[in-house]
Design a protein around this motif. Structure first.
Motif, mmCIF file in Angstrom:
data_model
loop_
_atom_site.group_PDB
_atom_site.id
_atom_site.type_symbol
_atom_site.label_atom_id
_atom_site.label_comp_id
_atom_site.label_asym_id
_atom_site.label_seq_id
_atom_site.Cartn_x
_atom_site.Cartn_y
_atom_site.Cartn_z
ATOM 1 N N HIS A 46 59.482 62.781 59.981
ATOM 2 C CA HIS A 46 60.486 61.757 59.707
ATOM 3 C C HIS A 46 61.250 62.141 58.445
ATOM 4 O O HIS A 46 60.786 62.934 57.635
ATOM 5 C CB HIS A 46 59.868 60.360 59.609
ATOM 6 C CG HIS A 46 59.025 60.138 58.404
ATOM 7 N ND1 HIS A 46 57.697 60.455 58.365
ATOM 8 C CD2 HIS A 46 59.328 59.630 57.186
ATOM 9 C CE1 HIS A 46 57.208 60.158 57.177
ATOM 10 N NE2 HIS A 46 58.167 59.661 56.437
ATOM 11 N N TRP A 47 62.449 61.583 58.316
ATOM 12 C CA TRP A 47 63.293 61.847 57.161
ATOM 13 C C TRP A 47 63.089 60.771 56.117
ATOM 14 O O TRP A 47 62.931 59.598 56.444
ATOM 15 C CB TRP A 47 64.766 61.858 57.577
ATOM 16 C CG TRP A 47 65.166 63.085 58.325
ATOM 17 C CD1 TRP A 47 65.213 63.232 59.680
ATOM 18 C CD2 TRP A 47 65.568 64.328 57.773
ATOM 19 N NE1 TRP A 47 65.624 64.501 59.991
ATOM 20 C CE2 TRP A 47 65.853 65.197 58.841
ATOM 21 C CE3 TRP A 47 65.715 64.801 56.472
ATOM 22 C CZ2 TRP A 47 66.284 66.500 58.649
ATOM 23 C CZ3 TRP A 47 66.143 66.107 56.272
ATOM 24 C CH2 TRP A 47 66.419 66.937 57.355
ATOM 25 N N VAL A 48 63.093 61.190 54.855
ATOM 26 C CA VAL A 48 63.026 60.269 53.726
ATOM 27 C C VAL A 48 64.322 60.458 52.944
ATOM 28 O O VAL A 48 64.699 61.584 52.614
ATOM 29 C CB VAL A 48 61.811 60.579 52.817
ATOM 30 C CG1 VAL A 48 61.790 59.681 51.610
ATOM 31 C CG2 VAL A 48 60.520 60.472 53.607
ATOM 32 N N ILE A 101 62.586 66.148 54.811
ATOM 33 C CA ILE A 101 61.907 65.982 56.086
ATOM 34 C C ILE A 101 60.417 66.113 55.812
ATOM 35 O O ILE A 101 59.979 67.009 55.092
ATOM 36 C CB ILE A 101 62.400 66.981 57.155
ATOM 37 C CG1 ILE A 101 61.856 66.608 58.513
ATOM 38 C CG2 ILE A 101 62.094 68.407 56.770
ATOM 39 C CD1 ILE A 101 62.544 67.259 59.673
ATOM 40 N N VAL A 102 59.653 65.180 56.341
ATOM 41 C CA VAL A 102 58.225 65.105 56.043
ATOM 42 C C VAL A 102 57.445 65.106 57.347
ATOM 43 O O VAL A 102 57.706 64.305 58.245
ATOM 44 C CB VAL A 102 57.912 63.818 55.244
ATOM 45 C CG1 VAL A 102 56.445 63.738 54.906
ATOM 46 C CG2 VAL A 102 58.759 63.739 53.994
ATOM 47 N N ALA A 103 56.478 66.021 57.444
ATOM 48 C CA ALA A 103 55.604 66.057 58.619
ATOM 49 C C ALA A 103 54.508 65.022 58.452
ATOM 50 O O ALA A 103 54.030 64.780 57.348
ATOM 51 C CB ALA A 103 54.988 67.440 58.779
ATOM 52 N N ASN A 129 67.059 54.918 58.017
ATOM 53 C CA ASN A 129 66.890 55.713 59.238
ATOM 54 C C ASN A 129 68.005 56.751 59.338
ATOM 55 O O ASN A 129 68.958 56.742 58.568
ATOM 56 C CB ASN A 129 66.838 54.813 60.480
ATOM 57 C CG ASN A 129 68.098 54.004 60.661
ATOM 58 O OD1 ASN A 129 69.203 54.531 60.618
ATOM 59 N ND2 ASN A 129 67.932 52.706 60.847
ATOM 60 N N PHE A 130 67.876 57.635 60.310
ATOM 61 C CA PHE A 130 68.803 58.751 60.486
ATOM 62 C C PHE A 130 70.227 58.259 60.740
ATOM 63 O O PHE A 130 71.187 58.809 60.191
ATOM 64 C CB PHE A 130 68.323 59.640 61.636
ATOM 65 C CG PHE A 130 69.172 60.855 61.851
ATOM 66 C CD1 PHE A 130 69.002 61.975 61.072
ATOM 67 C CD2 PHE A 130 70.151 60.870 62.838
ATOM 68 C CE1 PHE A 130 69.795 63.097 61.259
ATOM 69 C CE2 PHE A 130 70.942 61.984 63.037
ATOM 70 C CZ PHE A 130 70.763 63.105 62.240
#
Length: 95
Positions: free
Chosen positions: A50-52, A70-72, A5-6
């Motif tokens: 979200h971030w991967v 960053i993925v939509a 997570n971030f």
């Protein structure tokens, strides 16, 4: 261990170059004009993202390379309503 997570990704003790990886991804997005900011239409909502995070091992280096993308959540989109063109940032010549 890769962050999930971030908060983990921005803690230097867990992901030492995490902040740099996040900044690099955002700078790349801005430099390539990946997104255009537009007014959100009535009765529509913005897509969630979200971030991967990944630790990539390089063949010539002992220390891993820290990557963030960053993925939509594109499955929420509707063709002709939310978008009218497709963009693929990865091209593979063999395919």
């Amino acid at each position: 261990m890769e962050p999930t997570n971030f908060n983990e990704a921005t803690r230097p003790e867990d992901f030492p170059d995490g902040q740099l990886a996040l900044e690099s991804e955002m700078n790349s997005i801005h430099a390539n004009h990946t997104w255009d900011l537009v007014e959100l239409r009535k009765n529509r909502r913005a897509l969630l993202c979200h971030w991967v995070y990944r630790l990539k091992q390089t063949t010539d280096s002992i220390s891993p390379k820290y990557k963030a993308k960053i993925v939509a959540k594109g499955f929420q989109q509707e063709y002709g309503v939310d978008f009218d063109e497709v963009f693929s940032p990865i091209v593979k010549i063999t395919t």
